[in-house]
Design a protein around this motif. Structure first.
Motif, mmCIF file in Angstrom:
data_model
loop_
_atom_site.group_PDB
_atom_site.id
_atom_site.type_symbol
_atom_site.label_atom_id
_atom_site.label_comp_id
_atom_site.label_asym_id
_atom_site.label_seq_id
_atom_site.Cartn_x
_atom_site.Cartn_y
_atom_site.Cartn_z
ATOM 1 N N ALA A 192 0.901 -1.108 -0.258
ATOM 2 C CA ALA A 192 0.091 0.084 0.090
ATOM 3 C C ALA A 192 0.652 1.039 -0.044
ATOM 4 N N GLN A 193 2.593 1.243 0.966
ATOM 5 C CA GLN A 193 2.985 2.538 0.698
ATOM 6 C C GLN A 193 2.971 2.819 -0.367
ATOM 7 N N TRP A 194 3.593 1.373 -1.024
ATOM 8 C CA TRP A 194 4.436 1.959 -2.531
ATOM 9 C C TRP A 194 3.312 2.260 -3.552
ATOM 10 N N SER A 195 1.299 1.667 -3.421
ATOM 11 C CA SER A 195 0.923 1.674 -4.157
ATOM 12 C C SER A 195 0.703 3.390 -4.804
ATOM 13 N N ASP A 196 0.306 3.739 -5.716
ATOM 14 C CA ASP A 196 -1.152 4.844 -5.618
ATOM 15 C C ASP A 196 -2.818 4.526 -6.235
ATOM 16 N N PHE A 197 -2.258 3.088 -6.335
ATOM 17 C CA PHE A 197 -3.859 2.832 -5.878
ATOM 18 C C PHE A 197 -3.919 1.593 -5.987
ATOM 19 N N LEU A 198 -5.043 0.762 -5.031
ATOM 20 C CA LEU A 198 -4.765 -0.779 -4.518
ATOM 21 C C LEU A 198 -6.181 -1.296 -4.766
ATOM 22 N N VAL A 199 -5.815 -2.351 -5.487
ATOM 23 C CA VAL A 199 -6.947 -3.165 -5.987
ATOM 24 C C VAL A 199 -6.438 -4.926 -4.966
ATOM 25 N N VAL A 200 -8.317 -4.961 -4.398
ATOM 26 C CA VAL A 200 -7.861 -5.742 -3.726
ATOM 27 C C VAL A 200 -8.943 -7.166 -4.593
ATOM 28 N N LEU A 220 -1.383 3.498 2.496
ATOM 29 C CA LEU A 220 -2.163 4.429 1.076
ATOM 30 C C LEU A 220 -2.107 5.364 0.613
ATOM 31 N N GLY A 221 -2.466 6.714 1.873
ATOM 32 C CA GLY A 221 -1.808 8.139 1.851
ATOM 33 C C GLY A 221 -2.899 8.207 1.106
ATOM 34 N N PRO A 222 -2.955 10.163 1.152
ATOM 35 C CA PRO A 222 -4.484 10.915 1.043
ATOM 36 C C PRO A 222 -4.390 10.692 -0.198
ATOM 37 N N ARG A 223 -3.264 10.911 -1.112
ATOM 38 C CA ARG A 223 -3.483 11.383 -3.225
ATOM 39 C C ARG A 223 -4.209 8.925 -3.474
ATOM 40 N N GLY A 224 -3.826 8.668 -2.256
ATOM 41 C CA GLY A 224 -4.466 6.854 -2.610
ATOM 42 C C GLY A 224 -5.819 6.809 -2.975
ATOM 43 N N PHE A 225 -5.835 5.739 -3.885
ATOM 44 C CA PHE A 225 -7.358 5.248 -4.041
ATOM 45 C C PHE A 225 -7.439 3.678 -4.088
ATOM 46 N N VAL A 226 -8.622 2.787 -2.619
ATOM 47 C CA VAL A 226 -8.523 1.727 -3.378
ATOM 48 C C VAL A 226 -9.489 1.229 -3.584
ATOM 49 N N VAL A 227 -9.943 -0.233 -4.434
ATOM 50 C CA VAL A 227 -10.563 -0.643 -4.748
ATOM 51 C C VAL A 227 -10.708 -2.270 -4.515
ATOM 52 N N ASN A 228 -12.331 -2.824 -3.587
ATOM 53 C CA ASN A 228 -12.597 -4.515 -3.367
ATOM 54 C C ASN A 228 -12.936 -4.334 -4.406
ATOM 55 N N VAL A 229 -12.803 -5.728 -5.146
ATOM 56 C CA VAL A 229 -14.022 -6.875 -5.769
ATOM 57 C C VAL A 229 -13.511 -8.133 -5.767
ATOM 58 N N SER A 230 -13.439 -7.794 -4.180
ATOM 59 C CA SER A 230 -12.892 -9.716 -3.516
ATOM 60 C C SER A 230 -14.390 -9.706 -2.785
ATOM 61 N N ARG A 231 -14.001 -9.828 -1.359
ATOM 62 C CA ARG A 231 -15.380 -9.807 -0.628
ATOM 63 C C ARG A 231 -15.394 -8.675 0.707
ATOM 64 N N GLY A 232 -16.866 -8.312 1.238
ATOM 65 C CA GLY A 232 -16.983 -6.868 1.893
ATOM 66 C C GLY A 232 -16.534 -7.178 3.135
ATOM 67 N N SER A 233 -16.107 -7.771 3.722
ATOM 68 C CA SER A 233 -15.397 -8.057 4.546
ATOM 69 C C SER A 233 -13.661 -8.069 4.428
ATOM 70 N N VAL A 234 -12.996 -7.879 3.753
ATOM 71 C CA VAL A 234 -11.516 -7.734 3.636
ATOM 72 C C VAL A 234 -11.010 -6.515 3.986
ATOM 73 N N VAL A 235 -12.007 -5.589 3.723
ATOM 74 C CA VAL A 235 -12.052 -3.797 4.584
ATOM 75 C C VAL A 235 -12.270 -3.506 5.520
ATOM 76 N N ASP A 236 -11.989 -3.676 6.028
ATOM 77 C CA ASP A 236 -12.897 -2.420 7.547
ATOM 78 C C ASP A 236 -13.438 -1.205 7.085
ATOM 79 N N THR A 237 -14.508 -1.292 7.249
ATOM 80 C CA THR A 237 -15.744 -0.307 6.939
ATOM 81 C C THR A 237 -15.423 1.328 7.177
ATOM 82 N N ALA A 238 -15.157 0.938 8.584
ATOM 83 C CA ALA A 238 -15.372 1.763 9.408
ATOM 84 C C ALA A 238 -14.281 2.456 9.689
ATOM 85 N N ALA A 239 -12.927 1.970 9.477
ATOM 86 C CA ALA A 239 -11.611 2.866 8.802
ATOM 87 C C ALA A 239 -12.251 3.095 7.859
#
Length: 311
Positions: A192-200, A220-239
């Motif tokens: 994540a630290q290396w990436s501009d975009f993180l796809v799960v 991932l940082g303030p210029r980063g973007f995350v995309v999740n196409v796996s399962r909802g449980s993989v990403v901490d929604t509150a965070a």
């Protein structure tokens, strides 16, 4: 006599007709129908068709003494009692790879939509806005793409990234020896630290629950973007909601989310989020391929041959 099949998921008319031609089929796509079907027909059922979200519990498996084949239509099987089924000698299969192209396509559609702000630009245009009064958005090409999970879908994502002249890194349980040109990271946070975009694109289940957490999002940082196409449980929604609201993450695009089918209330009011209702693997072509794969596996199993896509 055709084997008895219990179908626990919704199927379109064409898929249903195709499967009904091969089986004595019982369709039970919700909890009440499932309970009634197993209570009435459990003693005769020899195969079950489900998916990762619906799964099949150990208790339900034990109510079907003749059960010998369980298949997930897609790749996921996180809610299937795998160990218990194996202890009963039940053959397990899934649809690995059958919808990988479709999911990879959708992941890039989501990435482009959130980075280029397509939904907001569409809305603004309909309201009469012109470009001079709208913020400039980042490019997608020539950036760093991090892929969490380099399986069938992750490999397709890496190939598509080549067309955008992107540098690709990935995290897996172990490096892929067949992908020597891709950069491997031994932790998601480092990727994540290396990436501009993180796809799960990693499998769901207990082992990956909240893998994308506050630490990863901060990396991932303030210029980063995350995309999740796996399962909802993989990403901490509150965070994720906290990071997006605070601006410590630029944006997110989710095809899957915790609490499906209810949309995530903490995210729907945020403008830097793109949401779709778990449709990444759904297209006529992908569904047909998944059904054909299931039928091929079933024919092989009942002919005494090994299945093509075992779990």
């Amino acid at each position: 006599m055709k084997p008895s099949l219990l179908v626990l998921i919704h199927l379109g008319d064409a898929s249903r007709a195709h499967i009904d031609a091969a089986f004595d089929t019982i369709h039970a796509p919700d909890a009440l129908q499932r309970e009634a079907a197993i209570a009435r027909h459990g003693g005769a059922i020899r195969a079950v068709l489900t998916n990762g979200t619906t799964g099949l519990s150990a208790a339900d498996i034990d109510r079907m003494p003749r059960l010998e084949l369980v298949s997930a239509l897609g790749a996921g099987y996180e809610n299937l009692a795998v160990d218990h089924a194996r202890s009963r000698g039940i053959v397990l299969a899934n649809g690995a790879g059958t919808n990988a192209d479709c999911v990879a396509d959708h992941a890039f559609a989501l990435l482009l939509a959130v980075v280029r702000d397509v939904p907001q630009l569409d809305r603004a245009t309909r309201e009469g806005a012109w470009r001079d009064h709208l913020p400039s958005r980042p490019s997608v090409s020539n950036r760093r793409l991090g892929i969490v999970g380099l399986g069938h879908i992750g490999a397709k994502l890496a190939r598509r990234a080549e067309g955008f002249d992107m540098e690709v890194g990935y995290h897996n349980r172990k490096p892929r020896e067949d992908r020597p040109l891709l950069r491997y990271f031994d932790s998601v946070a480092a990727l994540a630290q290396w990436s501009d975009f993180l796809v799960v694109a990693t499998p769901g289940g207990a082992a990956t629950r909240h893998l994308i957490d506050e630490t990863v999002l901060a990396a991932l940082g303030p210029r980063g973007f995350v995309v999740n196409v796996s399962r909802g449980s993989v990403v901490d929604t509150a965070a994720l909601a906290r990071a997006l609201a605070a601006g410590t993450l630029a944006g997110a695009a989710l095809d899957v989310y915790e609490g499906e089918p209810e949309p995530p209330q903490s995210l729907i009011g945020l403008r830097n989020v793109v949401l779709t209702p778990h449709v990444g693997g759904r297209s006529p072509e992908a569904i047909a391929a998944s059904v054909d794969n299931f039928l091929d596996n079933a024919r092989r199993h009942f002919a005494g041959e090994p299945v093509l896509t075992p779990i």
